[in-house]
Each structure stands twice: as structure tokens, then as C-alpha cells.
Design a protein around this motif. Sequence first.
Motif, PDB file in Angstrom:
ATOM      1  N   LYS A 298       0.824  -1.221   0.000  1.00  0.00           N
ATOM      2  CA  LYS A 298       0.000   0.000   0.000  1.00  0.00           C
ATOM      3  C   LYS A 298       0.845   1.253   0.000  1.00  0.00           C
ATOM      4  O   LYS A 298       0.382   2.317  -0.408  1.00  0.00           O
ATOM      5  CB  LYS A 298      -0.937  -0.002   1.210  1.00  0.00           C
ATOM      6  CG  LYS A 298      -2.122  -0.953   1.048  1.00  0.00           C
ATOM      7  CD  LYS A 298      -3.282  -0.494   1.908  1.00  0.00           C
ATOM      8  CE  LYS A 298      -4.617  -1.054   1.458  1.00  0.00           C
ATOM      9  NZ  LYS A 298      -4.658  -2.519   1.374  1.00  0.00           N
TER      10      LYS A 298
ATOM     11  N   HIS B 146       2.712  14.468  -2.966  1.00  0.00           N
ATOM     12  CA  HIS B 146       2.037  13.487  -2.098  1.00  0.00           C
ATOM     13  C   HIS B 146       2.973  12.357  -1.669  1.00  0.00           C
ATOM     14  O   HIS B 146       2.600  11.168  -1.688  1.00  0.00           O
ATOM     15  CB  HIS B 146       0.772  12.935  -2.775  1.00  0.00           C
ATOM     16  CG  HIS B 146      -0.312  13.959  -2.879  1.00  0.00           C
ATOM     17  ND1 HIS B 146      -0.366  14.856  -3.925  1.00  0.00           N
ATOM     18  CD2 HIS B 146      -1.348  14.280  -2.055  1.00  0.00           C
ATOM     19  CE1 HIS B 146      -1.408  15.660  -3.748  1.00  0.00           C
ATOM     20  NE2 HIS B 146      -2.009  15.333  -2.621  1.00  0.00           N
TER      21      HIS B 146
ATOM     22  N   GLU C  21       2.425   8.424   1.164  1.00  0.00           N
ATOM     23  CA  GLU C  21       1.044   8.659   1.607  1.00  0.00           C
ATOM     24  C   GLU C  21       0.140   7.562   1.056  1.00  0.00           C
ATOM     25  O   GLU C  21       0.287   7.152  -0.088  1.00  0.00           O
ATOM     26  CB  GLU C  21       0.531  10.008   1.062  1.00  0.00           C
ATOM     27  CG  GLU C  21       1.128  11.201   1.749  1.00  0.00           C
ATOM     28  CD  GLU C  21       0.609  12.507   1.146  1.00  0.00           C
ATOM     29  OE1 GLU C  21      -0.463  12.505   0.501  1.00  0.00           O
ATOM     30  OE2 GLU C  21       1.296  13.523   1.322  1.00  0.00           O
ATOM     31  N   ILE C  22      -0.805   7.146   1.887  1.00  0.00           N
ATOM     32  CA  ILE C  22      -1.812   6.193   1.395  1.00  0.00           C
ATOM     33  C   ILE C  22      -2.587   6.870   0.260  1.00  0.00           C
ATOM     34  O   ILE C  22      -2.898   8.053   0.336  1.00  0.00           O
ATOM     35  CB  ILE C  22      -2.780   5.800   2.550  1.00  0.00           C
ATOM     36  CG1 ILE C  22      -2.027   5.007   3.628  1.00  0.00           C
ATOM     37  CG2 ILE C  22      -3.978   5.005   2.033  1.00  0.00           C
ATOM     38  CD1 ILE C  22      -1.710   3.570   3.283  1.00  0.00           C
ATOM     39  N   PHE C  23      -2.878   6.112  -0.786  1.00  0.00           N
ATOM     40  CA  PHE C  23      -3.539   6.658  -1.968  1.00  0.00           C
ATOM     41  C   PHE C  23      -4.868   7.327  -1.602  1.00  0.00           C
ATOM     42  O   PHE C  23      -5.705   6.731  -0.928  1.00  0.00           O
ATOM     43  CB  PHE C  23      -3.771   5.530  -2.980  1.00  0.00           C
ATOM     44  CG  PHE C  23      -4.419   5.995  -4.247  1.00  0.00           C
ATOM     45  CD1 PHE C  23      -3.716   6.774  -5.146  1.00  0.00           C
ATOM     46  CD2 PHE C  23      -5.733   5.654  -4.550  1.00  0.00           C
ATOM     47  CE1 PHE C  23      -4.303   7.216  -6.322  1.00  0.00           C
ATOM     48  CE2 PHE C  23      -6.327   6.081  -5.721  1.00  0.00           C
ATOM     49  CZ  PHE C  23      -5.610   6.859  -6.604  1.00  0.00           C
ATOM     50  N   ASP C  24      -5.051   8.552  -2.068  1.00  0.00           N
ATOM     51  CA  ASP C  24      -6.260   9.322  -1.774  1.00  0.00           C
ATOM     52  C   ASP C  24      -7.028   9.508  -3.083  1.00  0.00           C
ATOM     53  O   ASP C  24      -6.699  10.379  -3.893  1.00  0.00           O
ATOM     54  CB  ASP C  24      -5.851  10.679  -1.189  1.00  0.00           C
ATOM     55  CG  ASP C  24      -7.063  11.543  -0.840  1.00  0.00           C
ATOM     56  OD1 ASP C  24      -8.158  11.291  -1.394  1.00  0.00           O
ATOM     57  OD2 ASP C  24      -6.900  12.455  -0.028  1.00  0.00           O
ATOM     58  N   PRO C  25      -8.071   8.692  -3.320  1.00  0.00           N
ATOM     59  CA  PRO C  25      -8.745   8.712  -4.619  1.00  0.00           C
ATOM     60  C   PRO C  25      -9.381  10.069  -4.936  1.00  0.00           C
ATOM     61  O   PRO C  25      -9.445  10.457  -6.108  1.00  0.00           O
ATOM     62  CB  PRO C  25      -9.805   7.609  -4.510  1.00  0.00           C
ATOM     63  CG  PRO C  25      -9.938   7.299  -3.065  1.00  0.00           C
ATOM     64  CD  PRO C  25      -8.657   7.681  -2.408  1.00  0.00           C
ATOM     65  N   ILE C  26      -9.812  10.812  -3.908  1.00  0.00           N
ATOM     66  CA  ILE C  26     -10.472  12.104  -4.169  1.00  0.00           C
ATOM     67  C   ILE C  26      -9.448  13.136  -4.659  1.00  0.00           C
ATOM     68  O   ILE C  26      -9.660  13.814  -5.668  1.00  0.00           O
ATOM     69  CB  ILE C  26     -11.211  12.605  -2.899  1.00  0.00           C
ATOM     70  CG1 ILE C  26     -12.369  11.631  -2.588  1.00  0.00           C
ATOM     71  CG2 ILE C  26     -11.750  14.024  -3.096  1.00  0.00           C
ATOM     72  CD1 ILE C  26     -12.990  11.800  -1.231  1.00  0.00           C
ATOM     73  N   GLU C  27      -8.323  13.203  -3.963  1.00  0.00           N
ATOM     74  CA  GLU C  27      -7.265  14.136  -4.370  1.00  0.00           C
ATOM     75  C   GLU C  27      -6.715  13.772  -5.755  1.00  0.00           C
ATOM     76  O   GLU C  27      -6.464  14.634  -6.592  1.00  0.00           O
ATOM     77  CB  GLU C  27      -6.112  14.111  -3.350  1.00  0.00           C
ATOM     78  CG  GLU C  27      -6.327  14.978  -2.122  1.00  0.00           C
ATOM     79  CD  GLU C  27      -6.529  16.447  -2.475  1.00  0.00           C
ATOM     80  OE1 GLU C  27      -5.634  17.034  -3.102  1.00  0.00           O
ATOM     81  OE2 GLU C  27      -7.612  16.991  -2.148  1.00  0.00           O
TER      82      GLU C  27
ATOM     83  N   TYR D 107       3.822   3.110  -6.456  1.00  0.00           N
ATOM     84  CA  TYR D 107       2.556   2.474  -6.069  1.00  0.00           C
ATOM     85  C   TYR D 107       2.349   1.144  -6.782  1.00  0.00           C
ATOM     86  O   TYR D 107       2.993   0.858  -7.791  1.00  0.00           O
ATOM     87  CB  TYR D 107       1.354   3.415  -6.293  1.00  0.00           C
ATOM     88  CG  TYR D 107       1.128   3.861  -7.723  1.00  0.00           C
ATOM     89  CD1 TYR D 107       0.399   3.071  -8.615  1.00  0.00           C
ATOM     90  CD2 TYR D 107       1.613   5.078  -8.183  1.00  0.00           C
ATOM     91  CE1 TYR D 107       0.173   3.486  -9.918  1.00  0.00           C
ATOM     92  CE2 TYR D 107       1.389   5.510  -9.482  1.00  0.00           C
ATOM     93  CZ  TYR D 107       0.670   4.700 -10.346  1.00  0.00           C
ATOM     94  OH  TYR D 107       0.430   5.090 -11.638  1.00  0.00           O
TER      95      TYR D 107
END
Lengths: 262, 262
Positions: free
Chosen positions: A66, A131, A136-142, A259
Motif C-alpha cells: 500500500k 504526495h 502517503e496512502i492513496f487518496d482517490p479524491i485528491e 505504487y
Amino acid sequence: MFFFKLFIFLSFVSSSFSHETLLPRPLIIQYPEGIETQIHEFDEELKLQCTSWRFSAEANNLSPWKMIPEECLGYIKDYMTGRGYKMDLERVSNEAGVYAQSLELSGDGKDVWIFDIDETLLSNLPYYVEHGYGLEIFDPIEFDKWIQRGMAPAIEPSLQLYEKVLDLGFKVFLLTGRSEQHRSITIENLIKAGFRSWDKLILRDGEHQGKLATVFKSEKRSEMVEEGYRILGNSGDQWSDLLGAATSSRSFKLPNPMYYIP
Amino acid sequence: MFFFKLFIFLSFVSSSFSHETLLPRPLIIQYPEGIETQIHEFDEELKLQCTSWRFSAEANNLSPWKMIPEECLGYIKDYMTGRGYKMDLERVSNEAGVYAQSLELSGDGKDVWIFDIDETLLSNLPYYVEHGYGLEIFDPIEFDKWIQRGMAPAIEPSLQLYEKVLDLGFKVFLLTGRSEQHRSITIENLIKAGFRSWDKLILRDGEHQGKLATVFKSEKRSEMVEEGYRILGNSGDQWSDLLGAATSSRSFKLPNPMYYIP
């Protein structure tokens, strides 16, 4: 950078000489002898460890992960923004180009080269610079906001390969995990970055949401084969672009230590 | 090593100051200023190039290759005899062990782990130390003599994985490109190196001579599947051990920058 390493190093060794602390403390701090050598060794050790991690990621030996190892942030930043990443991209593009040129195409329009999009044709590095390079854990919104801007630059060595396979007469199919909702911005971004004349752009529709990328892409490749296409080349930065069913005669794994997509 | 690099470096730069050569020559040779820095930079550049080459080999991006790049001899020697190779072997063994342990076996004796032999269980590094670490074109007669001695040591991290998967209850199948003629010396060597209790040892018989390793190994794996075995893990140092038909649920690519078997 040196002071950051010094700080890390001192955190490691502090326990070993904490018993020497006396009151009142001396005004001059005496570092242990040869501290520069020790910092250098620590640095080399970290580089070795992170190179080893990167190898196991690129050779597909790791379990789904992750985020990158925390201690490798500096290493991966240096790799992605330095010459290493660029050199690896150029090498894979050249290897693929030599292979593409070595093939005799049938001329019936059924010889296909597949390209993934993100980290294959287009670079999201500007996003990942902001990022944490995969820490950083993947942020789908950003990430979605970034995609919507349509500003991802071309990966230049891939653009060269892309143009070469088009010139050689391959059909070019783009097969991406991006959603159908992003079709128009993806087209806009691709054209802005210099990509043109693809034959198919396959995105994830509702039916394929929630499926592993390996499954989705295998299904789409299988459909191509059923339609009589011969998949001769496939370029992707994820093993899930390349493995599974109806695999290509040869696959080209672009580097991506930031990733992992299963 | 320093003088070797100095020599290489001077061969590169000699043309740039050859026009300054005057007769009679001065007794003291003046090197250009900052030569140590330039040698260091040349060294770093070479390391970057050879790391990039090694990555593309490990990620299966290269066309079939017969020998390592000449300029990477020192790099590959350092890697193979230093901590890098050992660390990579340990990492892939650990990853495979964690995966093996995560599986629930059926208990019907049909769950299989496949191991390749050369550069997977047994190390031919003592041979390659004497034969240019992959810079010499492969000499089957010389290599045969080495095999016949039965002296290849265990790759220790692989021995640990081997014992672990046996303990977990996997059937262990050894699948090697070695010829049937080498069956008894191979058994002797494996036992001497600490390997025991395998369930099958599959070598190349006459029928499979001349076939690509990928084809031979795919056929053998397909037979296993037809016999009802489930191939859950596969460890090999060549992509031809891992790709093709009836592939394993997960494959583990051990490092090998010295030679390539298609």
C-alpha cells in the motif's frame, strides 16, 4: 540533506553513549570518532536496502503493498527526480523499439501494441511530488482532482515508442484502469501531451468496477484475441497490466516504485 | 581496483589532452585538475548504467542476451560477491515464506511448490567466479565438468524456504533444465548441500532436448495440473522458469544478472 542524515544517525547511536552524559554538560559536544565515515556507511546500507526493495517490486516478488517503506522515501525521491528513473524509462523504450522493429507485420491490421496510460504514457509524477512519492496512502479524491486537470505530461521515451509502433503499422490500443467518466479529460490530456491516432481507448465501465486490474485487463485482452487481433507488444508500469490471460508475445515493464495496483 | 578505474578513465580522456604532448616529454605527468572527482563521477555513472541494465534484466525487458555488458563486469562482480546479491536472495526467500505461510493447504497432498535448481537451490557462483561472471560466452563442456563434480553449494536463503514449505506440508517438485544424464550427480549434490525429501525431480529427457526452457517447463507444469496438482508457488532465477503455461499462483524471481536462458 546532510543534517537530516546526521539527525537520523544520531537518533540511532544516541543510546550507545547516553550513559556518558554528565551534569553540568560540557559546552562542546564531542561526536564519536569517525562519525562521517559512519554516516556514509549508514547511507550506503540504506541505499542497498532500498535498491533491494525496488528490485523485488520490479521483479514482482512482493505481496500487494500500500505504500513504500518509510526509510526509502529519500531514496525513491532521488530515483524518481534524478537520472535513474529517466534512464530506466529510456532503456525499456529502446528495448521495446528494437523488438517492434524486428517483427514482420502481417499487414491485415490485426497486429496490436497495447499501452497502459498512467505512469506508462502519461506521468503523474507532479502529483506524487506533492504526495510523498508513494509514502502517503492513496487518496482517490485528491488524485481524481489531479486527473480532472488533464495536465499530466508525456513520458517522453514512451511517446517515442508510441510514434515508432504507429509508424511501423501496429494498431495501438490504450487499456487503462481509469474510469469511463474520465474519457473526455483523458483524451484531452493525451492529445495535449502529443499522443494521437490510437485505435481503441478502453476504460473501465460500470461492469468492470471493483474488479482487480489483472482480471479487467485480461478480459479485455481476451476479447481482442477473440476478435482476431494478435497482441505482439504490451507496455505497462504494473504487472497487472501484463500478466493474466491472453498475454502479449512480449511485455515491457516500465519502472514504478511509487505504487502498486493488484 | 582504483588503478583499473584510473586506467579506464584515462583511456576515455586521453584523446582530450593528447594534442598537448610535446617532445621531449616532461618527467612529471600532470593530470587535469579535479581528476579524482571526475573518476568518482565516471564511477557513479557506470554504476547507474549497470544498475539500470540489471533492472531491465530482472524485469524481463531485455531481448535474449548471451553475455553481460562488458563495462558492467566490475559492477556485477561486486554485486555477486558483495552484500547486494545475498540481500536480494534473503528478501525473495522471506517474501515467498510469508506467502507460503499465509496459504491454507487442502491436506490432500496436491498442493505443490516448484523449485528450479541452478541459481535457485544450488549456486554455481564458484564456477562463474572462474569464468568472468557471465562475460565469457557459455561453455557447455567446461560447465559440464563443474556439474559432474557435484560441489555446488546451497543457496542458504533458498534452503530455508525449502525446509519451510516442506514443513508446511507442500509437495516439493524440482524442475530443472539439467539433463537426465546428470540425475545421479544432481541428487548427490542436492543431498550434500542439505536438500532432502523432494517428491519429484524432473530433468530434461531426450524428448525435451533442444526445446526452449519455457516450453519444456510449461509442458511439465501442465502435466502436473492434469494430474490434479495445484501449483501454488514457483521459485526460479530465470523468467523461463516462471512464465508460459500452467503458471503458479505466485512466482518468485531470484536474482541472476550473470546469464539468461530463454
